[in-house]
Design a protein around this motif. Sequence first.
Motif, short mmCIF file in Angstrom:
data_model
loop_
_atom_site.label_atom_id
_atom_site.label_comp_id
_atom_site.label_asym_id
_atom_site.label_seq_id
_atom_site.Cartn_x
_atom_site.Cartn_y
_atom_site.Cartn_z
N LEU A 23 43.50 9.79 2.79
CA LEU A 23 42.91 8.50 3.13
C LEU A 23 44.03 7.48 3.14
CD1 LEU A 23 39.68 6.94 1.76
CD2 LEU A 23 41.78 5.63 1.73
N VAL A 26 39.81 0.89 5.02
CA VAL A 26 40.18 2.29 5.25
C VAL A 26 40.49 2.46 6.73
CG1 VAL A 26 39.42 4.70 5.16
CG2 VAL A 26 38.78 3.09 3.32
N LEU A 84 40.68 8.46 7.41
CA LEU A 84 40.14 9.42 6.45
C LEU A 84 40.09 10.74 7.20
CD1 LEU A 84 38.86 10.33 3.81
CD2 LEU A 84 36.67 9.54 4.69
N ARG A 122 34.47 12.47 -0.13
CA ARG A 122 33.84 11.73 -1.22
C ARG A 122 34.87 11.39 -2.31
NH1 ARG A 122 28.48 11.50 -2.57
NH2 ARG A 122 28.06 12.99 -0.91
N LEU A 150 37.33 8.66 -0.97
CA LEU A 150 36.71 7.33 -0.95
C LEU A 150 36.50 6.80 -2.37
CD1 LEU A 150 34.29 7.67 2.05
CD2 LEU A 150 36.06 5.92 1.77
N ALA A 204 39.71 5.17 -3.44
CA ALA A 204 39.88 3.85 -2.84
C ALA A 204 38.95 2.83 -3.50
CB ALA A 204 39.60 3.93 -1.33
N GLU A 205 37.71 3.23 -3.73
CA GLU A 205 36.74 2.33 -4.36
C GLU A 205 37.17 1.95 -5.78
OE1 GLU A 205 33.13 4.57 -4.02
OE2 GLU A 205 33.09 4.34 -1.82
N VAL A 230 35.14 -2.25 -0.10
CA VAL A 230 35.87 -1.34 0.77
C VAL A 230 35.16 -1.38 2.12
CG1 VAL A 230 36.51 1.07 1.21
CG2 VAL A 230 36.61 0.15 -1.13
N LEU A 255 35.32 0.02 6.36
CA LEU A 255 35.85 1.03 7.28
C LEU A 255 35.05 0.96 8.56
CD1 LEU A 255 33.49 3.37 7.08
CD2 LEU A 255 34.71 3.94 5.01
N TYR A 266 29.12 8.30 5.53
CA TYR A 266 29.37 7.00 4.89
C TYR A 266 28.07 6.40 4.37
CZ TYR A 266 33.98 7.37 7.08
OH TYR A 266 35.22 7.79 7.46
N TYR A 280 27.53 3.07 2.09
CA TYR A 280 28.12 2.14 3.06
C TYR A 280 27.04 1.70 4.03
CZ TYR A 280 32.74 3.17 1.25
OH TYR A 280 33.83 3.27 0.42
#
Length: 172
Positions: free
Chosen positions: A71, A92, A95, A108, A111, A114-115, A126, A128, A141, A146
């Motif tokens: 990512l 993002v 990915l 998963r 992400l 990143a989160e 976040v 994307l 997502y 998301y």
Amino acid sequence: MAVTVRRASADDADVLAELHRALHEPHVRAMPQEYPPYDRAATLEYYRGILADPSWLVWVAEAGGRPVGFLGAAVQQRPESPFTLGLRVLYVHQLAVADDARGRGVGRALLAAAEQAAPALGCTEVRLDHRAFNEGAHRFYASLGYTTHLVGMRKATGGAPDDPSAGRSGGR
């Protein structure tokens, strides 16, 4: 499959370039007018630059002793204006998950990394995006919470993409 996630290093450019193929090729098939064929040398050079850029955060997922995904993200900031509030988000940009590792928690886990990093970077969320043809990405997502926040639209005008007059305003 146990998935571990680590921050990428400059030594990972080759890994990212190879994993990017799984991300890029479906885009080429779906939108050949916008995406050129995969070029490993150009992709490798691109990721060398990304990994040397301190504004980028890149994570690599490994499983079974090998890299299976990555990512790439960067902080984006929008200043406050009369029209919008200021905003700082972790965006993002890429990915990618190896074809044989899909559906096994790799995306998963990436992400989640990143989160988890976003608040320490001063980011409130976040963000994307994905291409409309990629319904699987949309479902993935959404399953992680998301939500759609922007819808882009386009209309072809018939002009050639490499037309030197493209982008000019007014007439001659």
